[in-house]
Structures are given as structure tokens and as C-alpha cells.
Design an enzyme around this catalytic site. Structure first.
Site, PDB file in Angstrom:
ATOM      1  CB  SER A  65      12.114  63.976 -66.982  1.00 25.58           C
ATOM      2  OG  SER A  65      10.731  64.134 -66.800  1.00 25.58           O
ATOM      3  CB  VAL A 263       9.319  67.901 -71.537  1.00 25.47           C
ATOM      4  CG1 VAL A 263       8.736  66.507 -71.484  1.00 25.47           C
ATOM      5  CG2 VAL A 263       9.150  68.642 -70.224  1.00 25.47           C
TER       6      VAL A 263
END
Length: 309
Positions: A65, A263
């Protein structure tokens, strides 16, 4: 006050690393399960070229991300603010990063911000290019220029693993397509998005990207404006309000700098006007942020008074 040595930084890493056993590596992307949850590394990159690093700094990580910051910069440069924000909102959310709930209840049905998955998919869709390969090369090339490392590529195993398990992101895409936020083939967009998330680098590369953002988009070495000043400002604002998923408010209070997590356990930080931060700690908390990385940033903010507030 600033860090004065790698030894000083290592003491903070050793302290923060104790919290790693409270987290767990991402398991919904099979390739990420291989990470060692005890890993923790950090680099600080200053505009004068000084760099301090500590921990397992040779370990590579995939952006995940964190790549949303880069694709937002490209989309804003390609399309302009009005176009982008007519299709993606500018508000934080208390929901998980992969939630579909707000898409169903918001009118019009557009993602709340570019840092959640629905918003990031819409932003990646906006990047100009005649093919997935051309669009991906534009993303990769900017990351190489921001980091000063032309050898950066992407991890094909991670990209393939993400592509095979991206059913929730596919659902988000179909919802966005139904409401005319996107209009391209869903599999094509998922291919591009999973490749962007699998771009692989290390903490030093990440900290140099953070330094460019900290200096409002200007390369501290060449003084080239790699990201327009106004675009860098928008990206950093979203990092403050939405960058740490639904822990962004708490993070703003306890750390107080623009940051974006992924993540894989990476965190990109930009201390405005001062330096960039790159962190890798794959053990995650329940909100998807590096648990030891968050602890490390809190310790650093207290020791060096990093908060911009």
C-alpha cells in the site's frame, strides 16, 4: 534534535523489536507469509546525503500500500486535482483498508480516499498509458528516480500470489465499474495493481523516497522537481490523515509525521523539511501496520521531537 549515529538508532530498534512477537505476518497473501516476523530495520535519509541505518537493512520488502502514494502523485500529475477528486474522495475512514461498506452507503458511490484499496484502484485506473506494461513502467520509473536506484524491479512471485488471491479487490473493481468510477477491464487493472504493490526495494531506497517527499518533491542531490510541489503537498496530507489505515488519528497524535504503511511491514515516513524514513518490520498489528515499526516511530518521535503538530 536529530539522530547522531547508527548506534543510537540501533538502541531504539532493539527496544522496539521486543514488540514483534505480539504481531503476525500477513497471511492472506501467501508469498508474504515467508517473512521473518523478528525482522526490523530502519534507514534515515537526510537532504545533505547523510544516512543512518540500523537493523536488518539488507532485507528487501515489497511496497504494497505504500505504492498508493506514488500512484496518486502520477494520477494527479496526469489528470489534475478536479478530475481525480471528482472520482475519489478526500476524507479519512474508520473502516478497514479493504472495506466495501462505505461504497454501498455513500452517495455518490465513490471511494472515500486514495489510501484505501477502493480509492487506490480508482487512482491506478487513472494513470495514463496505452497498455498495462507502459503504465507499470511509468510507476516503476518514478520510484527508481525518487530512490536514486535504477535496479529496483518487482517481485514476480509476490505479484502472482496477490493476483491469484485478489478476489476482494476484484469485487471492489466491479462495484466501481458498475458506478462508472472505472471503465477498464477488471483483470487488466488487477494485473497492474498487483504489480505496483509487488515493487521491491529496501529501507534505504524507501528513506530516500521519503526525503524527496519531505523536501516537497525535490531531489536533494540534483534539485530536480521529481513531483510537483502542489502534488507532494497533497500526498503528504493524505499520508497524515489516511496513511496508517484506521489507526491514522492515533498515529498523528503519538508520532505526528506524514507516513504510509503497507501489509508487507513497510513504513514510508517524511519529516517535513528534515529527512525521510524507511522501515521494515513484517509483524503486523490488527489494523495492518508494522507493530514494531509503529513502536519504533513512537520512540523516535518522543526522543527527537518529530511531530509537526
Amino acid at each position: 534534535m536529530q539522530c547522531r549515529s547508527a548506534d543510537e538508532l540501533q538502541l531504539l530498534v532493539d527496544e522496539a523489536k521486543k514488540s514483534s512477537n505480539k504481531g503476525k505476518v500477513a497471511d492472506y497473501i501467501p508469498a508474504l507469509q515467508k517473512a521473518n516476523k523478528e525482522t526490523l530495520s530502519i534507514s534515515l535519509f537526510y537532504p545533505d546525503g547523510n544516512c543512518f541505518s540500523a537493523g536488518d537493512i539488507k532485507e528487501n520488502l515489497t511496497l504494497q500500500s505504500i505504492s498508493k502514494v506514488i500512484t496518486l502523485a502520477i494520477a494527479l500529475s496526469d489528470r489534475g486535482e478536479e478530475y481525480v477528486f471528482n472520482r475519489v474522495g478526500q476524507e479519512p475512514t474508520g473502516d478497514p483498508f479493504n472495506s466495501i461498506a462505505k461504497l454501498e452507503t455513500n452517495k455518490p458511490s465513490k471511494p472515500l480516499n486514495p489510501m484505501i484499496n477502493a480509492g487506490a484502484l480508482a487512482v491506478t485506473h487513472m494513470i495514463k498509458g496505452s497498455s498495462v506494461n507502459e503504465r507499470f513502467e511509468r510507476i516503476l520509473k518514478l520510484i527508481q528516480r525518487l530512490s536514486g536506484n535504477e535496479s529496483i524491479g518487482y517481485n514476480k512471485e509476490v505479484a502472482h500470489s496477490e493476483f491469484k488471491t485478489a478476489d476482494l479487490n476484484r469485487s471492489l473493481c466491479y462495484f466501481l465499474k458498475q458506478h462508472r468510477v472505472i471503465d477498464e477491464d477488471v483483470e487488466q487493472l488487477i494485473d497492474l495493481y498487483t504489480r505496483q504493490c509487488a515493487i521491491e526495494l529496501n529501507c534505504l531506497d524507501l528513506s530516500r523516497i521519503g526525503c524527496v517527499l519531505a523536501m516537497d518533491g525535490k531531489d536533494p542531490y540534483t534539485e530536480e522537481q521529481l513531483i510537483p510541489h502542489s502534488v507532494a503537498r497533497i500526498c503528504k496530507t493524505f499520508m497524515v490523515t489516511c496513511g496508517m489505515y484506521n489507526a491514522s488519528g492515533e498515529f498523528a497524535i503519538e508520532v505526528g509525521i506524514p507516513a504510509k504503511s503497507g501489509v508487507s511491514g513497510g513504513i514510508l515516513g517524511a519529516v517535513p523539511g528534515k529527512f525521510g524514513i524507511g522501515i521494515y518490520g513484517p509483524a503486523l498489528d490488527e489494523k495492518g501496520n508494522s507493530i514494531a515499526g509503529m513502536k519504533l516511530l513512537k520512540l523516535m518521535s518522543q526522543k527527537y521531537s518529530l511531530s509537526m503538530f
